[in-house]
Design a protein around this motif. Sequence first.
Motif, PDB file in Angstrom:
ATOM      1  N   LEU A   1     104.988  52.359  50.486  1.00  0.00           N
ATOM      2  CA  LEU A   1     106.082  52.941  50.380  1.00  0.00           C
ATOM      3  C   LEU A   1     106.716  54.072  48.692  1.00  0.00           C
ATOM      4  N   ASP A   2     107.170  54.805  49.168  1.00  0.00           N
ATOM      5  CA  ASP A   2     107.122  55.750  48.240  1.00  0.00           C
ATOM      6  C   ASP A   2     107.872  55.380  47.206  1.00  0.00           C
ATOM      7  N   THR A   3     108.785  53.670  47.376  1.00  0.00           N
ATOM      8  CA  THR A   3     109.687  53.125  45.972  1.00  0.00           C
ATOM      9  C   THR A   3     109.064  51.774  46.493  1.00  0.00           C
ATOM     10  N   PRO A   4     107.955  51.223  45.487  1.00  0.00           N
ATOM     11  CA  PRO A   4     107.988  49.889  45.718  1.00  0.00           C
ATOM     12  C   PRO A   4     109.028  49.318  45.120  1.00  0.00           C
TER      13      PRO A   4
ATOM     14  N   ARG B   1     110.412  45.581  44.325  1.00  0.00           N
ATOM     15  CA  ARG B   1     110.053  44.872  43.300  1.00  0.00           C
ATOM     16  C   ARG B   1     111.140  43.218  43.529  1.00  0.00           C
TER      17      ARG B   1
ATOM     18  N   THR C   1     104.751  43.854  42.226  1.00  0.00           N
ATOM     19  CA  THR C   1     105.496  44.908  42.870  1.00  0.00           C
ATOM     20  C   THR C   1     104.669  44.925  44.080  1.00  0.00           C
TER      21      THR C   1
ATOM     22  N   ASP D   1     103.704  47.726  46.513  1.00  0.00           N
ATOM     23  CA  ASP D   1     103.743  49.039  46.875  1.00  0.00           C
ATOM     24  C   ASP D   1     103.320  49.571  48.622  1.00  0.00           C
TER      25      ASP D   1
ATOM     26  N   MET E   1     116.013  49.134  50.386  1.00  0.00           N
ATOM     27  CA  MET E   1     114.437  50.163  50.683  1.00  0.00           C
ATOM     28  C   MET E   1     114.835  51.184  51.011  1.00  0.00           C
ATOM     29  N   ASP E   2     113.799  51.871  50.433  1.00  0.00           N
ATOM     30  CA  ASP E   2     114.406  53.417  50.187  1.00  0.00           C
ATOM     31  C   ASP E   2     114.367  53.712  52.517  1.00  0.00           C
TER      32      ASP E   2
ATOM     33  N   ASP F   1     111.425  54.797  53.159  1.00  0.00           N
ATOM     34  CA  ASP F   1     110.243  53.927  54.013  1.00  0.00           C
ATOM     35  C   ASP F   1     110.829  53.317  54.621  1.00  0.00           C
TER      36      ASP F   1
END
Length: 117
Positions: free
Chosen positions: A28-31, A33, A38, A40, A88-89, A92
């Motif tokens: 993932l580019d943006t993990p 939370r 986290t 990832d 999510m992003d 992703d």
Amino acid sequence: MNTADTDQHVAPEKPDLQPLVDDNKVVLDTPIRRGATTIDAITLRKPNSGELRGVSLSELLQMDVNSLVKVVPRICSPTLTAVEITSMDPADLFAIGAKVSGFLLQKSMKTDASLVA
């Protein structure tokens, strides 16, 4: 004949330096939370037909967000919730959708489309 007397040299076996690549893993580019954790990367597995209940295969192949939100929690590890997926992003989600779409193609279709070596 003693092995020390021979001129032949046997090279020690070298371990494969390239790690095994998991084709079903999405980094993932943006993990994400989740409390103190986290996430990832997630690993997807090919769904069986029962796990595709309630979604249109054509919509899933087109990476429809609502269809992905239904199917991805059923086939990913660690398991993501619908809220996590919708938050999510987009990049992703696209990467995950591309993997899921690939699961729907037969091997011959992937070969014809040059998606498999």
